[in-house]
Structures are given as structure tokens and as C-alpha cells.
Enzyme design. Structure first.
Site, PDB file in Angstrom:
ATOM      1  N   GLU A 185      15.249 -31.239 -19.955  1.00  0.00           N
ATOM      2  CA  GLU A 185      15.310 -30.336 -21.102  1.00  0.00           C
ATOM      3  C   GLU A 185      14.427 -30.789 -22.264  1.00  0.00           C
ATOM      4  O   GLU A 185      13.760 -29.967 -22.902  1.00  0.00           O
ATOM      5  CB  GLU A 185      16.765 -30.192 -21.575  1.00  0.00           C
ATOM      6  CG  GLU A 185      17.646 -29.356 -20.673  1.00  0.00           C
ATOM      7  CD  GLU A 185      18.155 -30.080 -19.439  1.00  0.00           C
ATOM      8  OE1 GLU A 185      18.827 -29.450 -18.601  1.00  0.00           O
ATOM      9  OE2 GLU A 185      17.875 -31.301 -19.306  1.00  0.00           O
TER      10      GLU A 185
ATOM     11  N   HIS B 168      30.501 -26.898 -19.539  1.00  0.00           N
ATOM     12  CA  HIS B 168      29.835 -25.616 -19.293  1.00  0.00           C
ATOM     13  C   HIS B 168      30.406 -24.511 -20.182  1.00  0.00           C
ATOM     14  O   HIS B 168      30.165 -23.336 -19.920  1.00  0.00           O
ATOM     15  CB  HIS B 168      29.980 -25.193 -17.831  1.00  0.00           C
ATOM     16  CG  HIS B 168      29.281 -26.078 -16.858  1.00  0.00           C
ATOM     17  ND1 HIS B 168      29.758 -27.320 -16.505  1.00  0.00           N
ATOM     18  CD2 HIS B 168      28.116 -25.925 -16.169  1.00  0.00           C
ATOM     19  CE1 HIS B 168      28.934 -27.877 -15.627  1.00  0.00           C
ATOM     20  NE2 HIS B 168      27.926 -27.061 -15.411  1.00  0.00           N
TER      21      HIS B 168
END
Length: 658
Positions: free
Chosen positions: A397, A464
Site C-alpha cells: 500500500e 475489515h
């Protein structure tokens, strides 16, 4: 030291010598100024000039270079006036950052130089993005990025080199191996025999050269760049040198043995090249003092000119305005036709329309190409736009956010999909310290959108399901949007892509396939920073966003005897204070509702603003309804109890009965 002039004529070699001598003479003057107390800090590159100068001279002037602290020779070889550099170092208004940053923490598009930030590693991924833009535009160019041997221990190094290798990007990763990262020697930084040897692990070429030999540096980079322009690929180039002075002057060099300093002093890049030119009858010894004497008055004049420059005048309005690149919201016609679509389709449509609108837009993310992304938002995109513009990324990322910024620096727009908003922590530094601060620091807009699939309600657990928007609303320089409806999902995404500033775009996963609505066809934008009053009311106001909007609407539907005004903020940075204040003056009671945890959630900022600016309009304290101050549990019953919705009716009863 053996110099190979190859096909360089004597005039060129003499110009190389002057290019070496110029930053060395400046450095010697800076050390005098430091002892005199006229400057406060200096990162000396004495003994390393051959790398910066030789590398810069080998690059084309329209090719980007990303240097570091000890690379004064890059800036001087690109022709930046010393007076301008000195104004920057002294924090003057005439500096590149207008006194907002120091050292080489700036960029100059005019000179194709992108400076570093203090975190050392992030600029390597920027080089990837710059090179990618050149590849996509079919420009035969090479990008050169510097790092130190200490920087190779950073995860950013691995991510950037790996991206460049996988995508065959024409980037020269130049490692200045000068023996020490501050005081930490190389044997405490890495175990391999040479840093160039790491190239094998990435499947790319690696070389180690004498970084004190200006001709070896020049010839190597010239040779590499020439072939890389025709056959794009990355190369890892280790330049062996030595830092003759401290990390910065206050650090000193007591941790270095005198013998080692003596050994490297004999390898001085300026003196050795000077002697070579004398031996080759290109330079006469009696000329040397005259050359140095020619530089001295020029340096004095430029430096004194910078000292006379005015100090920045504090101006809060200007400072606030300069956090963001100017942007005038374009006028748009009212939509004529609509199609009923799911929330997820509104996002996909916004991306599709933007890809059609901007041929310089690139979208990147894990599994977004053939697979269509974890949630299938980009399904079919790669067939329509190709793998150049719809790019599967390695699992990195930080590197991809940096690559997106590099694309923006080189004329492109970029959208990055975080597979889950939770994973943004891996790219946090690039967002907070690079994307957000660049326009404020040196006036460069950064045209990047980060898509953030966010939120709970699906039993996905602590990693998540987080609502982490408050991490970014705290950061000046970022814009933050958070739609609740399919039309807004499209309109805000297209607006975010149109905007030249970095935008965090939050999209709630629970809404993807559970909510439908009419979505305008074609090009459609919603102005960032404008809230929407969804329900008119007189008894109380609910201020909310994201999934909280639907909780509020469900509450109002269930308690139809109550007159509740519901405001969907839609944008959190900036947020629509005027609309909220008007509603508070009307109802006198406010509940701020959000899915994020209570403590330091964005609702705290809203509540504080209302209390400060609407105190005399309130009939009750501002109340917040938020999720529990815990991590998000996976079990459905525990998750339902965690979420703010579980306490909405109770909190509203308390507000109305106050």
C-alpha cells in the site's frame, strides 16, 4: 583512482571539474557561516559530490531526479541559483517553501527535481509513479532517485524496487553507501556483502561502482540511462563513498575512527579529479586558486542577497488557503436521465465515466484488473481501458500510494483502491506526510483519490470493519468525502477525481448491494463540502453521514410522530458548517450520529463547533451517538451491540426529554 574519459573532450572534463568545485566551495562557505552562528543547521555532502554531480550531468535536463540531504550537487548542476537555495535554507519568503520547510524538502517542476521528506524512504515510490507516467505517455525518459544505505532497510525501499521490477519501470535506484546512517555503521544495517546484490532478489540488474570517481558515476549512469530509455527497466546502483562529516554538523564524527577518515580523505572526489586533469594537461595547477577565487565573490554575493530577503509575514488566511490547490467547481447541467442502481454500481459508474473523461487517469489496486476487485467494482474495466490504465498492484500500500503521487507529479490523475479501509495503515505515511502536505510546502497539487471500502455490519471483525475517517479529517491538506446514496456515490467520486487535491473517498461496504436509488446518467458531480437536508423537522436535528444516514432515516420512519430534521454531511473535510448551524437555530436540539467509536470520532468536532457557535440556540446539550470504544467484534450479536444504532433510540429519548 582510475579515470576513464571515454569520448569526453577536454572542455567537457573541465566543465565537470567546475561542476564539482562549485558545490564544494558552497559547502565550505556554509561551514564558516555555521561557526559564525549565521545559520543553524547544515547537512554536509563534502566528499560525496561526485555522485550528485556525475549523476545529474548524465541525465537529460527534462528527466526527473529525486535527491536527498547531501545532494547539493544535483541542485547546482541543474542551475538553481544559490540565492534561491539559500533563501530556502534560511526559511525566507523567497524560498521554494516560503519558510514552511527547510533543507532540500521541496520540489521544482522547472528543474525537474522532487525533494525528499524527512522519512527518507517514500520518495522511491514517487520515482516509480513518475516513470510510469513517462511509460504510459510513450516518453523515452529515465527517472533517477537517491537513497542512502540506511534507507535500504526501510520497507519503502523494498516496495518501490519491487513495483519497478514487476512493471519494468525505467528507474535508477541510486544508493549512496557512505558508511553510516547517522551513527549506525553498515554492519548494523545489512548482512549482505553489497547492496547491489539485493537486485538479484528482485530479478533486476545491480551494480556497485566507486562513488568518488565522477567519471565512473557519469559514464555508468549515462550508459544505463541510454539503454533504459529504449528498453525500460529498473537498475539498482550502489555508489561507494564516505560521509566525511557528521550526519548534520551538530552530530560530529566521534564514532568514526581517525584512520577511516584518513583513508577516505585520500579518495576525495574533487582533489583526485583535479589531479587527474592536471596530469592530463587539461588543467594547470596555477589555475586552481583563480577558479576558487572566482567562485568566492559570487557565493558571497548570492548568500548576502538571500540574507537580505524578507522573512515570511504571518497571514493565517493565506496559510489556510495554501493547504489546498485552488479549485473552482465547474458548472454542471441538471441531469436529464436517471437509472436505478445499487450503491456499488454508482461507484463503478463514477469510475467508468471518469476514465472516459480523463485519458490521463490511472486506477490501481490489488486484484482490480481481470478479477474486477474484491467487490467487483472494476469488473470489465481492463477490457475497456487496458492494463496500462487499470493496474493490478503488488501487495504494498505504501508503494502504490507513492506511485500514485508520482503519477500526479508527472501530469496524471490516479485513483488507488484500498482493498479494505483498514489496510490504509500500511500507506499512512505517504498519505499523511506526502500527499497531504505537498501543496502547502511547495505549491504542487497532488491529484490522487484513495478509495476506502469501510465500515461494519458484515461480521468481518476487527481488521475489515473499522470506520477510520477521523484519522484523516485531522490532517490538513486532505479532503474527505463519505456518500450514503448511489447518486452521491457517483457524484462525489467524480468530483473527487476532478479535484486537483488528494481526496479520501469512503464507501460503506454494507451499502454496496443493500441499497438502490436513482443515479444520473453521464457526467455528474456533487460539490465537495455541501451537506444535504434529507428530512425537514422542528424538534431535533440528527447530523450524520455514511451508514448513519440510513439508521437515522429508519428511526424517523419508525417514530413518525416526531419531527426530526436529518442532515447528511456527505463531506467531512471540508464539512458544511452553515447548513448544520441553520438547522440548529431551527430545532434547538442536536444529535450527532456516526458509526465510528465515540472517543475522538469526527462527531466530537461537530459537537464542539455547535457548542461554540450555536450555544444560545441550544435547548439541550449536544449529544453524540457512536459505537463502543472497543475494537469491532466479529460475532453478529456482539457487532450489533457495538454499533451506534443499538443506542440511537435511547440517546434520542434523552435528548428530547432534556
Amino acid at each position: 583512482m582510475i579515470f576513464d574519459r571515454k569520448n569526453l573532450d577536454s572542455n567537457t572534463l573541465l566543465s565537470f571539474y567546475k561542476a564539482l568545485l562549485w558545490p564544494r566551495t558552497i559547502e565550505e562557505k556554509m561551514l564558516i557561516l555555521l561557526r559564525q552562528g549565521r545559520i543553524g543547521k547544515w547537512f554536509s555532502g563534502i566528499g560525496q559530490e561526485a555522485i550528485a554531480v556525475g549523476a545529474t550531468l548524465a541525465m537529460h535536463k527534462d528527466e526527473y531526479i529525486l535527491p536527498m540531504h547531501r545532494n547539493l550537487g544535483v541542485f547546482t548542476s541543474r542551475g538553481i541559483p544559490l540565492s534561491k537555495l539559500m533563501a530556502q535554507w534560511q526559511g525566507k519568503a523567497a524560498g521554494f517553501t516560503k519558510g514552511r520547510d527547510r533543507s532540500f524538502h521541496f520540489g521544482s517542476q522547472q528543474h525537474k527535481i522532487i525533494g525528499m521528506i524527512s522519512h527518507l524512504g517514500p520518495q522511491m515510490a514517487l520515482a516509480d509513479g513518475i516513470a510510469l507516467a513517462d511509460v504510459l505517455a510513450n516518453r523515452k525518459k529515465v527517472t533517477l532517485v537517491f537513497t542512502g544505505e540506511g534507507g535500504t532497510s526501510e520497507g519503502d525501499f523494498h516496495e518501490a524496487v519491487n513495483i519497478a521490477a514487476v512493471w519494468n519501470l525505467p528507474v535508477i535506484f541510486l544508493i549512496e553507501n557512505n558508511g553510516y546512517a547517522l551513527s549506525t555503521p553498515t554492519n548494523e544495517q545489512y548482512k549482505c556483502s553489497s547492496l547491489a546484490g539485493k537486485a538479484t532478489g528482485y530479478g533486476i540488474e545491480g551494480r556497485t561502482i566507486d562513488g568518488n570517481n565522477v567519471l565512473e558515476v557519469y559514464n555508468t549512469i549515462n550508459e544505463l540511462a541510454t539503454t533504459m530509455r529504449e528498453k525500460p527497466r529498473p537498475v539498482l546502483l550502489e555508489c561507494l563513498t564516505f560521509r566525511m562529516r557528521g550526519h548534520e554538523e551538530a552530530s560530529g564524527v566521534k564514532y568514526v575512527s581517525p584512520k577511516l577518515i584518513e583513508e577516505w580523505a585520500a579518495k576525495d572526489p574533487v582533489k583526485n579529479f583535479e589531479q587527474y586533469l592536471v596530469n592530463e594537461y587539461i588543467l594547470r595547477e596555477e589555475w586552481i586558486p583563480y577558479l576558487k577565487n572566482e567562485f568566492a565573490p559570487v557565493i558571497d554575493k548570492e548568500i548576502e542577497s538571500a540574507f537580505r530577503e524578507r522573512e515570511p509575514a504571518p497571514n493565517a488566511g493565506r496559510e489556510l488557503a495554501d493547504m489546498y490547490a485552488p479549485y473552482i467547481v465547474p458548472a454542471t447541467s441538471k441531469p436529464v436521465t436517471y437509472t436505478n442502481k445499487r450503491f456499488i454500481d454508482g461507484i463503478s459508474d463514477g469510475l467508468m465515466q471518469s476514465m472516459l473523461k480523463y485519458d490521463n487517469l490511472v486506477i490501481m489496486g490489488q486484484d482490480i484488473a481481470e478479477y474486477g476487485g474484491a467487490f467487483k467494482i472494476t469488473e470489465g474495466f481492463v477490457e475497456k481501458f487496458g492494463k496500462g490504465r487499470v493496474r493490478n498492484t503488488p501487495l504494498c500500500e505504501s508503494g502504490i500510494v507513492g506511485t500514485a503521487m508520482g503519477l500526479a507529479l508527472n501530469g496524471y490523475k490516479a485513483v488507488v483502491e484500498m482493498q479494505f479501509a483498514d489496510f490504509v495503515t500500511e500507506g499512512f505515511n505517504q498519505i499523511i506526510n506526502n500527499l497531504a502536505k505537498t501543496h502547502y510546502r511547495w505549491g504542487q497539487n497532488v491529484d490522487v483519490v484513495i478509495r476506502m471500502p469501510t465500515g461494519a455490519g458484515t461480521g468481518a471483525g476487527p481488521f475489515h470493519s473499522q470506520s477510520n475517517e477521523a484519522w484523516f479529517t485531522k490532517t490538513p491538506g486532505l479532503k474527505v468525502v463519505y456518500p450514503a446514496f448511489p447518486a452521491d456515490a457517483k457524484g462525489l467520486l467524480m468530483a473527487a477525481i476532478d479535484d486537483p487535491n488528494p481526496v479520501m473517498y469512503f464507501e460503506h461496504k454494507y451499502l454496496y448491494r443493500s441499497y438502490m436509488g436513482e443515479v444520473p446518467d453521464g457526467d455528474y458531480t456533487i460539490e465537495i463540502g455541501k451537506a444535504k437536508v434529507l428530512e425537514e423537522g422542528s424538534q431535533a436535528t440528527i447530523v450524520t453521514y455514511g451508514l448513519g444516514v440510513h439508521w437515522a432515516l429508519e428511526y424517523a420512519e419508525k417514530y413518525q410522530d416526531l419531527s426530526i430534521e436529518i442532515i447528511d454531511l456527505r463531506s467531512l473535510q471540508p464539512w458544511d458548517k452553515a447548513t448544520v448551524e441553520a438547522s440548529v437555530r431551527k430545532t434547538g436540539r442536536v444529535l450527532v450520529l456516526h458509526e465510528d467509536t465515540l472517543t475522538n470520532g469526527f462527531g466530537a468536532e461537530i459537537a464542539a463547533h455547535i457548542s461554540e457557535h450555536c450555544f444560545f440556540n441550544l435547548d439541550a446539550p449536544v449529544m453524540r451517538c457512536a459505537s463502543l470504544d472497543t475494537a469491532i467484534p466479529m460475532n453478529k450479536a456482539l457487532e450489533d451491540d457495538f454499533l451506534a444504532k443499538a443506542r440511537l433510540a435511547e440517546t434520542m429519548d434523552k435528548l428530547l426529554s432534556y
